[in-house]
Design a protein around this motif. Sequence first.
Motif, PDB file in Angstrom:
ATOM      1  N   LYS A   1       0.780  -1.288   0.263  1.00 26.93           N
ATOM      2  CA  LYS A   1      -0.050  -0.023  -0.064  1.00 26.93           C
ATOM      3  C   LYS A   1       0.940   1.228   0.161  1.00 26.93           C
ATOM      4  O   LYS A   1       0.412   2.423  -0.212  1.00 26.93           O
ATOM      5  N   ASP A   2       1.976   1.121   0.496  1.00 26.30           N
ATOM      6  CA  ASP A   2       3.000   2.356   0.575  1.00 26.30           C
ATOM      7  C   ASP A   2       4.365   1.980  -0.456  1.00 26.30           C
ATOM      8  O   ASP A   2       4.552   0.634  -0.509  1.00 26.30           O
TER       9      ASP A   2
ATOM     10  N   GLU B   1       4.890   8.713  -5.531  1.00 22.87           N
ATOM     11  CA  GLU B   1       3.714   8.192  -4.380  1.00 22.87           C
ATOM     12  C   GLU B   1       2.395   8.229  -5.427  1.00 22.87           C
ATOM     13  O   GLU B   1       1.616   7.443  -5.073  1.00 22.87           O
ATOM     14  N   GLU B   2       2.216   9.427  -6.003  1.00 19.23           N
ATOM     15  CA  GLU B   2       1.012   9.465  -6.647  1.00 19.23           C
ATOM     16  C   GLU B   2       0.645   8.530  -7.691  1.00 19.23           C
ATOM     17  O   GLU B   2      -0.153   7.865  -8.091  1.00 19.23           O
TER      18      GLU B   2
ATOM     19  N   HIS C   1       2.443   5.633  -7.777  1.00 16.68           N
ATOM     20  CA  HIS C   1       2.384   4.405  -7.076  1.00 16.68           C
ATOM     21  C   HIS C   1       0.974   4.025  -6.648  1.00 16.68           C
ATOM     22  O   HIS C   1       0.287   3.022  -7.173  1.00 16.68           O
ATOM     23  N   HIS C   2       0.228   5.002  -6.338  1.00 15.10           N
ATOM     24  CA  HIS C   2      -1.258   4.900  -5.821  1.00 15.10           C
ATOM     25  C   HIS C   2      -2.043   4.753  -7.083  1.00 15.10           C
ATOM     26  O   HIS C   2      -3.241   4.140  -6.921  1.00 15.10           O
TER      27      HIS C   2
ATOM     28  N   ARG D   1      -1.815   1.388  -8.370  1.00 18.12           N
ATOM     29  CA  ARG D   1      -2.575   0.243  -7.101  1.00 18.12           C
ATOM     30  C   ARG D   1      -3.988   0.470  -7.397  1.00 18.12           C
ATOM     31  O   ARG D   1      -4.696  -0.802  -7.151  1.00 18.12           O
TER      32      ARG D   1
END
Length: 168
Positions: A61-62, A104-105, A107-108, A111
Amino acid sequence: MRLEKCWFCSSTIYPGHGIQFVRNDAKIFRFCRSKCHKNFKMKRNPRKVKWTKAYRRLHGKDMTQDSTFEFERKRNRPERYDRNLAEDVLKAIPKIDKIRVSREERHHKNRMKGNKAKLLNEAARELEQGINLVKPPLVLQQDPSLTLPKIKVQVSQQQAEENRPMEE
């Protein structure tokens, strides 16, 4: 100013905050709040508790590996002060933060890619199970008793003026 990490949830502990527990073998455990301390005393595994960083990283999730995390690592080796180096580092910090946020964006977004199809499948399954509750449009046109009656209401001029938007 030394910022510590919570042993249980990995959040930042600022000076004067949190609880410190020293075990008999002189191992130091620092906790950001009583919630983490109580979970530690209950012998809970941080990798199995959903709100911890360890759980989020373990379950994808991270982000776990990224070159921007290298800058946040704790270093115990003292460095000789160099004014030019310090200036370059201070200039680089906003750029590194920007890069980390964009990664991070991304990756999100990756996901959540399959989430839309999953929601559509759930909606289709729910529709299949409750198809007897849905009436086709032709039936509604043929039998008007299935639809709600349309009511016409007249509005007086006085009410229309009261509901007028305010002027500045």
